[in-house]
Structures are given as C-alpha cells and as structure tokens.
Write an enzyme that holds these catalytic residues in place. Structure first.
Site, short mmCIF file in Angstrom:
data_model
loop_
_atom_site.label_atom_id
_atom_site.label_comp_id
_atom_site.label_asym_id
_atom_site.label_seq_id
_atom_site.Cartn_x
_atom_site.Cartn_y
_atom_site.Cartn_z
N THR A 133 6.41 2.11 -5.35
CA THR A 133 7.06 2.03 -6.66
C THR A 133 6.13 2.54 -7.75
O THR A 133 6.55 3.31 -8.62
CB THR A 133 7.52 0.59 -6.96
OG1 THR A 133 8.50 0.20 -6.00
CG2 THR A 133 8.11 0.48 -8.36
N ASN A 183 16.84 4.67 2.76
CA ASN A 183 16.40 3.36 3.21
C ASN A 183 17.54 2.47 3.70
O ASN A 183 17.32 1.52 4.44
CB ASN A 183 15.66 2.62 2.08
CG ASN A 183 16.47 2.57 0.79
OD1 ASN A 183 16.86 3.60 0.25
ND2 ASN A 183 16.72 1.37 0.29
N ALA A 189 2.29 1.40 2.64
CA ALA A 189 1.66 0.86 3.85
C ALA A 189 2.55 -0.14 4.58
O ALA A 189 2.64 -0.13 5.81
CB ALA A 189 0.33 0.19 3.50
N HIS A 190 3.25 -0.99 3.83
CA HIS A 190 3.94 -2.11 4.49
C HIS A 190 5.23 -1.70 5.20
O HIS A 190 5.85 -2.51 5.88
CB HIS A 190 4.21 -3.24 3.48
CG HIS A 190 5.40 -3.05 2.60
ND1 HIS A 190 6.61 -3.67 2.83
CD2 HIS A 190 5.56 -2.32 1.49
CE1 HIS A 190 7.46 -3.33 1.89
NE2 HIS A 190 6.85 -2.51 1.05
N CYS A 217 14.98 -4.67 -2.39
CA CYS A 217 14.83 -4.82 -3.83
C CYS A 217 16.13 -5.23 -4.50
O CYS A 217 16.14 -5.67 -5.64
CB CYS A 217 14.33 -3.51 -4.44
SG CYS A 217 12.85 -2.87 -3.67
#
Length: 380
Positions: free
Chosen positions: A74, A153, A200-201, A326
């Site tokens: 983000t 996503n 990364a996550h 989100c």
C-alpha cells in the site's frame, strides 16, 4: 485455539518456518541499524539488507539497486502514484487504471481526483478482462501513467501484461503494476515496467514490509519521495529500515523462486478438485475467467442464499473471504464482482477460496463436504 481449515492465502500467508528462523538473529544478536556506517553492527545489518534486496530482485528480474523497501505494498503504491503526480505538478495530468484494481490503487487515485487530476477507470467484461484496444484509445496527450495490477486479488485473473507493456512503451508512458498476488506465484519480470509493488506477507514472508521497484536508466521520471528525513533508500523513502522484516522477505523470495513451478502445479490440481466438488452444487457458478488466472484462486457464486449467513457458516470450519481482506468487513458486494456485472445479491453471496503451501488434498475434501452441508442447511 482450534483453527478452521485455512483457504484465504490471498489475504495473507503464514511465515514459513525457514523464514522465521532466518529473521530471529536480526532482532537480538544482529540488532544494528543498517544506516550506521561507522561500526560493524551497522555494516552487518547493511550487508543483510543488500543480500535480501538481491534475492527479491532475482525473483522479478530486476537489478537490486532498483528496489526500494517500504512498509508494504500500500505504501509502495502510494509512493508510485503520488510521487509521479508530485513530479509533474502543477501540470494537468491524466492517469489510466481499471475498475477492478485493489483499493490501494483506487483510493489513491480518488485522492488525486480531488486535486484536479483526470483518471480513466477502464471497465471490464463478465470475466474481469479489460479491452487493450480501449486502453490504448483512452490515452491522451497529457496521460502520465497506466496503472494495472498483474493479477486480480479476488478472482485471480491475470491481465495481458505483455500487450500492456507494449502500449506503454509505444506511447512513452509510465507503467505501474501491483504485482502483489502474482509475485512468487507465477513467473513475472520487470521488463517494460517502470514501477512495481510487491509485498512480503503474500508470499510467506512477514507483514509490514514490501518493495517498490523503480526502473533506472530510463528517460521517464521517477517518483518524488512522500516520506523525508534522512535520505534513506536513495532518498525515495526515509526511515530506519526494518532489517528483520527485510531479511525475512529476502528469504521468502528465495524460497518462492525455488518452489514456484512445483507449487503452482500442485495448487492448480487441488483447485480443480475443489471446483469440481463445489460446482456440482446446483446454483453455483465460477466468477472470472476459467483460463487466464492464478493457479491457486477460485471465486464462486452461490445463488439463492444470503451472503453474510453463508460466509458465517462456512467460516466455522473453513477460513475463506468474500473479497479483499481490506474490504471484507463491508456488507456491500465486492467492487470487483460488481464491475464484472454480477447482481448485488450474487456478489454478496460469492466466496473466494485461495490455496497455499499448507493446503492438503484432505483439506479440499473436507472443504467440499462442509460447503455442501452448509448449502443444504441454507436451502432447507
């Protein structure tokens, strides 16, 4: 706690044990600030950061010097979009994006529209696909950027990035891609891309760290910094680096590069098994393209049931979501599915299943059985 089966890997992934073990020494034994240039504590930390940068660069075909560490995708997206806007300010500017982008992109553009920026939000068809002809026709003399995610996503749809790259190159436009869901899952590369955000996550690394790729040695401009105060990361993003997180992201990228192909084949086979079982239920249908999509993602609509109740009952035994993490607390239908033409009721009763490294065939069989049972209950 007795956790349900986890099939929400697009929301986040667990840190691999190997990643955690690699990170641990950088919290205590090697605690130096990577910007401390005058002693070994800083030198060792800086070496670890640069090694991680190299691993991540290898995953996406970049040069390590082109990667800027951020707190996540983000922030990387905000830096890319707002940083380019600030570079061209006060010129009148136009940007092209898509209605099905992540909120990190859409909300950032909404904030620029309040400042007078012109934004074209490309529509999509029933599969979530854009028209590349419409994309090119939308370009104006003052267009500055095309911002298009590599893979969606919510549905897993993969956009035709090779064609988009050619259009951007032909018209000398900056191309930003949100590659968060694609990185580490399918082969991607930065050739023809000017800005790329990854996290990364989403690939078995820690939360709170991401990367913005910024193309070097090209006449198109680089974004101006949003965070200043020390000139870290070549002046693009000031602030003390999260060394343990960066080391973890580097390790995760290294593992992803090794396991990508085998894991892709494995999860695709499991996903096909999942879809065969669930789509046998009357009134179910696949959202999105059955062909050009990520191998581990399935978005399925369940007709004739109430969305919140469906999600609540399924999540008792299988952890899934109705869309982006989100936005998943919102009772509104997914903006992605709405853009694809789904009715509100069907959009609210759609579920995203996303598989990962820990998903087993037994998990899939148990999931199918549970979903079938829930649908029988809800339909009486």
């Amino acid at each position: 706690m007795n956790y349900p089966i986890y099939l929400d890997y697009n929301a986040t992934t667990p840190c691999l044990e190997e990643v955690v073990e690699t990170m641990l020494p950088w919290f205590g034994q090697h605690f130096g600030n990577a910007s401390s240039k005058s002693h070994p504590y800083g030198w060792v930390a800086e070496e670890a950061v640069e090694a991680a940068r190299e691993h991540i660069a290898n995953l996406i075909g970049a040069k390590s010097k082109e990667l800027i560490f951020t707190s996540g995708a983000t922030e990387a997206i905000n830096l890319a979009i707002k940083g380019i806007f600030e570079y061209y300010h006060p010129e009148h500017q136009h940007y092209i994006t898509c209605q099905t982008e992540h909120k990190a992109v859409l909300d950032t553009f909404k904030s620029l529209e309040k400042k007078g920026t012109e934004v074209t939000y490309l529509p999509v068809n029933q599969y979530g696909e854009i028209s590349v002809e419409e994309l090119e026709a939308s370009i104006k003399p003052y267009t500055k950027m095309i911002a298009l995610m590599w893979a969606n996503n919510e549905t897993g749809l993969i956009h035709p990035m090779d064609q988009v790259k050619k259009i951007a190159e032909k018209h000398h436009l900056i191309l930003l891609t949100d590659a968060v869901q694609a990185a580490g899952k399918i082969p991607i590369d930065v050739n023809g891309v000017h800005l790329m955000a990854i996290s990364a996550h989403k690939m078995y690394g820690p939360k709170g760290v991401g990367v913005l790729y910024i193309r070097h040695n090209h006449p198109l401009p680089k974004p101006l910094p949003l965070i200043e105060g020390g000139g870290h990361e070549k002046g693009f993003r000031s602030g003390t680096l999260n060394v343990p997180g960066i080391v973890g992201m580097g390790k995760a990228a290294e593992i992803a590069g090794r396991k990508m192909m085998s894991e892709s084949l494995r999860t695709e086979k499991l996903r096909e098994q999942l879809e065969q079982g669930i789509l046998m239920i009357p009134g179910t249908s696949l959202n999105g393209s059955p062909a050009s999509r990520l191998p581990h993602v399935s978005n399925i609509a369940f007709e004739g049931v109430e969305g919140e109740e469906l999600l609540r009952k399924i999540n008792k035994f299988v952890a899934v979501s109705s869309g982006s993490a989100c936005s998943s607390i919102s009772p509104k239908p997914s903006h992605v599915l709405t853009a694809m033409g789904l009715a509100s009721e069907l959009g609210r009763s759609s579920i995203r299943f996303s598989l990962g490294m820990n998903t087993s065939e037994q998990d899939i069989l148990n999931c199918i059985e549970h979903v079938q049972k829930v649908m029988q209950e809800l339909r009486g």
